[in-house]
Design a protein around this motif. Structure first.
Motif, PDB file in Angstrom:
ATOM      1  N   ARG A  50       0.834  -1.195   0.000  1.00 49.27           N
ATOM      2  CA  ARG A  50       0.000   0.000   0.000  1.00 49.27           C
ATOM      3  C   ARG A  50       0.878   1.259   0.000  1.00 49.27           C
ATOM      4  NH1 ARG A  50      -4.604   0.021   4.240  1.00 49.27           N
ATOM      5  NH2 ARG A  50      -5.418  -1.361   2.661  1.00 49.27           N
ATOM      6  N   SER A  51       0.464   2.243  -0.785  1.00 50.92           N
ATOM      7  CA  SER A  51       1.159   3.533  -0.796  1.00 50.92           C
ATOM      8  C   SER A  51       0.139   4.628  -1.062  1.00 50.92           C
ATOM      9  CB  SER A  51       2.257   3.567  -1.854  1.00 50.92           C
ATOM     10  OG  SER A  51       1.706   3.644  -3.138  1.00 50.92           O
ATOM     11  N   ALA A  52       0.451   5.824  -0.589  1.00 52.03           N
ATOM     12  CA  ALA A  52      -0.438   6.961  -0.822  1.00 52.03           C
ATOM     13  C   ALA A  52      -0.208   7.553  -2.208  1.00 52.03           C
ATOM     14  CB  ALA A  52      -0.213   8.022   0.248  1.00 52.03           C
ATOM     15  N   SER A  53       1.017   7.425  -2.713  1.00 53.66           N
ATOM     16  CA  SER A  53       1.347   7.995  -4.016  1.00 53.66           C
ATOM     17  C   SER A  53       2.455   7.165  -4.646  1.00 53.66           C
ATOM     18  CB  SER A  53       1.807   9.448  -3.846  1.00 53.66           C
ATOM     19  OG  SER A  53       2.136  10.008  -5.089  1.00 53.66           O
ATOM     20  N   GLY A  54       2.385   6.921  -5.937  1.00 49.99           N
ATOM     21  CA  GLY A  54       3.397   6.120  -6.612  1.00 49.99           C
ATOM     22  C   GLY A  54       3.196   4.642  -6.332  1.00 49.99           C
ATOM     23  N   ALA A  55       4.237   3.856  -6.602  1.00 48.18           N
ATOM     24  CA  ALA A  55       4.179   2.411  -6.388  1.00 48.18           C
ATOM     25  C   ALA A  55       5.174   2.043  -5.293  1.00 48.18           C
ATOM     26  CB  ALA A  55       4.516   1.668  -7.671  1.00 48.18           C
ATOM     27  N   ARG A  56       4.753   1.180  -4.392  1.00 48.34           N
ATOM     28  CA  ARG A  56       5.613   0.741  -3.293  1.00 48.34           C
ATOM     29  C   ARG A  56       5.607  -0.779  -3.261  1.00 48.34           C
ATOM     30  NH1 ARG A  56       3.994  -0.220   2.256  1.00 48.34           N
ATOM     31  NH2 ARG A  56       5.871  -0.521   3.473  1.00 48.34           N
ATOM     32  N   TYR A  57       6.807  -1.361  -3.165  1.00 48.20           N
ATOM     33  CA  TYR A  57       6.991  -2.803  -3.057  1.00 48.20           C
ATOM     34  C   TYR A  57       7.845  -3.054  -1.826  1.00 48.20           C
ATOM     35  CZ  TYR A  57       5.271  -2.992  -7.837  1.00 48.20           C
ATOM     36  OH  TYR A  57       4.500  -2.884  -8.958  1.00 48.20           O
ATOM     37  N   ALA A  58       7.530  -4.106  -1.066  1.00 53.90           N
ATOM     38  CA  ALA A  58       8.278  -4.364   0.167  1.00 53.90           C
ATOM     39  C   ALA A  58       8.340  -5.850   0.477  1.00 53.90           C
ATOM     40  CB  ALA A  58       7.632  -3.622   1.333  1.00 53.90           C
ATOM     41  N   ALA A  59       9.403  -6.225   1.204  1.00 51.78           N
ATOM     42  CA  ALA A  59       9.577  -7.572   1.758  1.00 51.78           C
ATOM     43  C   ALA A  59      10.607  -7.444   2.880  1.00 51.78           C
ATOM     44  CB  ALA A  59      10.041  -8.571   0.704  1.00 51.78           C
ATOM     45  N   GLY A  60      10.178  -7.659   4.108  1.00 50.71           N
ATOM     46  CA  GLY A  60      11.092  -7.495   5.230  1.00 50.71           C
ATOM     47  C   GLY A  60      11.569  -6.059   5.312  1.00 50.71           C
ATOM     48  N   ASP A  61      12.887  -5.871   5.399  1.00 50.93           N
ATOM     49  CA  ASP A  61      13.437  -4.518   5.476  1.00 50.93           C
ATOM     50  C   ASP A  61      13.693  -3.900   4.094  1.00 50.93           C
ATOM     51  OD1 ASP A  61      15.525  -6.209   4.830  1.00 50.93           O
ATOM     52  OD2 ASP A  61      17.000  -5.144   6.034  1.00 50.93           O
ATOM     53  N   ALA A  62      13.482  -4.654   3.026  1.00 49.26           N
ATOM     54  CA  ALA A  62      13.691  -4.147   1.669  1.00 49.26           C
ATOM     55  C   ALA A  62      12.441  -3.424   1.189  1.00 49.26           C
ATOM     56  CB  ALA A  62      14.036  -5.279   0.717  1.00 49.26           C
ATOM     57  N   GLU A  63      12.652  -2.281   0.525  1.00 51.68           N
ATOM     58  CA  GLU A  63      11.530  -1.472   0.077  1.00 51.68           C
ATOM     59  C   GLU A  63      11.920  -0.684  -1.166  1.00 51.68           C
ATOM     60  OE1 GLU A  63       8.459   1.000   2.631  1.00 51.68           O
ATOM     61  OE2 GLU A  63      10.450   1.937   2.654  1.00 51.68           O
ATOM     62  N   LEU A  64      11.059  -0.697  -2.165  1.00 51.60           N
ATOM     63  CA  LEU A  64      11.240   0.076  -3.390  1.00 51.60           C
ATOM     64  C   LEU A  64      10.046   1.003  -3.534  1.00 51.60           C
ATOM     65  CD1 LEU A  64      12.531   0.736  -6.180  1.00 51.60           C
ATOM     66  CD2 LEU A  64      11.207  -1.181  -7.103  1.00 51.60           C
ATOM     67  N   TRP A  65      10.319   2.301  -3.612  1.00 48.45           N
ATOM     68  CA  TRP A  65       9.301   3.303  -3.901  1.00 48.45           C
ATOM     69  C   TRP A  65       9.611   3.871  -5.269  1.00 48.45           C
ATOM     70  CZ3 TRP A  65       5.213   5.293  -0.968  1.00 48.45           C
ATOM     71  CH2 TRP A  65       5.125   4.849   0.358  1.00 48.45           C
ATOM     72  N   SER A  66       8.605   3.983  -6.122  1.00 48.83           N
ATOM     73  CA  SER A  66       8.829   4.610  -7.422  1.00 48.83           C
ATOM     74  C   SER A  66       7.624   5.451  -7.804  1.00 48.83           C
ATOM     75  CB  SER A  66       9.116   3.559  -8.499  1.00 48.83           C
ATOM     76  OG  SER A  66       7.983   2.762  -8.719  1.00 48.83           O
ATOM     77  N   LYS A  67       7.915   6.490  -8.543  1.00 49.36           N
ATOM     78  CA  LYS A  67       6.865   7.346  -9.092  1.00 49.36           C
ATOM     79  C   LYS A  67       7.414   7.915 -10.392  1.00 49.36           C
ATOM     80  CE  LYS A  67       3.576  10.935  -8.117  1.00 49.36           C
ATOM     81  NZ  LYS A  67       3.010  11.827  -7.116  1.00 49.36           N
ATOM     82  N   GLY A  68       6.783   7.571 -11.494  1.00 45.56           N
ATOM     83  CA  GLY A  68       7.299   7.976 -12.795  1.00 45.56           C
ATOM     84  C   GLY A  68       8.659   7.341 -13.019  1.00 45.56           C
ATOM     85  N   SER A  69       9.657   8.136 -13.353  1.00 41.08           N
ATOM     86  CA  SER A  69      10.997   7.599 -13.595  1.00 41.08           C
ATOM     87  C   SER A  69      11.890   7.668 -12.354  1.00 41.08           C
ATOM     88  CB  SER A  69      11.666   8.357 -14.749  1.00 41.08           C
ATOM     89  OG  SER A  69      11.813   9.718 -14.407  1.00 41.08           O
ATOM     90  N   ASN A  70      11.372   8.160 -11.232  1.00 40.99           N
ATOM     91  CA  ASN A  70      12.141   8.301  -9.994  1.00 40.99           C
ATOM     92  C   ASN A  70      11.909   7.129  -9.052  1.00 40.99           C
ATOM     93  OD1 ASN A  70      13.079  10.915 -10.740  1.00 40.99           O
ATOM     94  ND2 ASN A  70      11.083  11.728 -10.179  1.00 40.99           N
ATOM     95  N   ALA A  71      12.952   6.783  -8.273  1.00 44.55           N
ATOM     96  CA  ALA A  71      12.819   5.672  -7.323  1.00 44.55           C
ATOM     97  C   ALA A  71      13.778   5.834  -6.151  1.00 44.55           C
ATOM     98  CB  ALA A  71      13.094   4.348  -8.030  1.00 44.55           C
ATOM     99  N   ILE A  72      13.425   5.160  -5.045  1.00 41.76           N
ATOM    100  CA  ILE A  72      14.269   5.048  -3.861  1.00 41.76           C
ATOM    101  C   ILE A  72      14.240   3.579  -3.454  1.00 41.76           C
ATOM    102  CG2 ILE A  72      14.521   5.662  -1.430  1.00 41.76           C
ATOM    103  CD1 ILE A  72      13.028   8.269  -2.060  1.00 41.76           C
ATOM    104  N   LEU A  73      15.402   3.021  -3.160  1.00 44.45           N
ATOM    105  CA  LEU A  73      15.510   1.616  -2.763  1.00 44.45           C
ATOM    106  C   LEU A  73      16.223   1.537  -1.420  1.00 44.45           C
ATOM    107  CD1 LEU A  73      15.160  -1.416  -3.528  1.00 44.45           C
ATOM    108  CD2 LEU A  73      17.424  -1.250  -4.602  1.00 44.45           C
ATOM    109  N   LYS A  74      15.653   0.778  -0.484  1.00 43.65           N
ATOM    110  CA  LYS A  74      16.239   0.596   0.847  1.00 43.65           C
ATOM    111  C   LYS A  74      16.314  -0.893   1.161  1.00 43.65           C
ATOM    112  CE  LYS A  74      14.057   4.812   2.544  1.00 43.65           C
ATOM    113  NZ  LYS A  74      13.073   5.348   3.482  1.00 43.65           N
ATOM    114  N   GLY A  75      17.225  -1.250   2.080  1.00 42.31           N
ATOM    115  CA  GLY A  75      17.305  -2.618   2.566  1.00 42.31           C
ATOM    116  C   GLY A  75      18.165  -3.550   1.735  1.00 42.31           C
ATOM    117  N   PHE A  76      18.986  -3.017   0.843  1.00 47.77           N
ATOM    118  CA  PHE A  76      19.899  -3.816   0.028  1.00 47.77           C
ATOM    119  C   PHE A  76      21.334  -3.431   0.363  1.00 47.77           C
ATOM    120  CE2 PHE A  76      16.122  -4.694  -2.306  1.00 47.77           C
ATOM    121  CZ  PHE A  76      16.356  -5.850  -3.035  1.00 47.77           C
ATOM    122  N   PRO A  77      22.284  -4.359   0.170  1.00 45.89           N
ATOM    123  CA  PRO A  77      23.691  -4.026   0.417  1.00 45.89           C
ATOM    124  C   PRO A  77      24.110  -2.783  -0.367  1.00 45.89           C
ATOM    125  CG  PRO A  77      23.456  -6.371  -0.046  1.00 45.89           C
ATOM    126  CD  PRO A  77      22.126  -5.735  -0.322  1.00 45.89           C
TER     127      PRO A  77
END
Length: 104
Positions: free
Chosen positions: A67-94
């Protein structure tokens, strides 16, 4: 009446043979992201966007649509990908977090 039922049965079988369904494990071509500080990662969306396979910092993980309020959000454990258009933020990876990323 019987002819009508036979007609609809033949029609249903014919139409069922015309339907196409993607394999359950199919993924789209990977999208490459370039981030600040020279970091990079790839993502490939599968199951009609319900999951994404992300490779970053030598690790590959499958994240589920969340679930996300804006854009697309994908998650599993501590890993998380947020994207909106061509922009993105990735957390929880080496090597992360991967911030201020843009698709190529």
């Amino acid at each position: 009446m019987r002819r009508v039922l036979v007609f609809f049965a033949v029609l249903a079988v014919t139409l069922a043979g015309c339907a196409t369904v993607a394999p359950m494990d199919s993924t789209d071509a990977p999208i490459r992201y370039s981030c600040k500080a020279g970091k990079r990662f790839t993502s490939a969306y599968a199951l009609q966007g319900k999951t994404v396979v992300v490779t970053a910092g030598g690790a590959t993980r499958t994240l589920k649509l969340a679930r996300s309020a804006s854009g697309a959000r994908y998650a599993a454990g501590d890993a998380e990908l947020w994207s909106k258009g061509s922009n993105a933020i990735l957390k929880g990876f080496p090597g992360g977090p991967y911030a201020d990323c843009r698709s190529q």
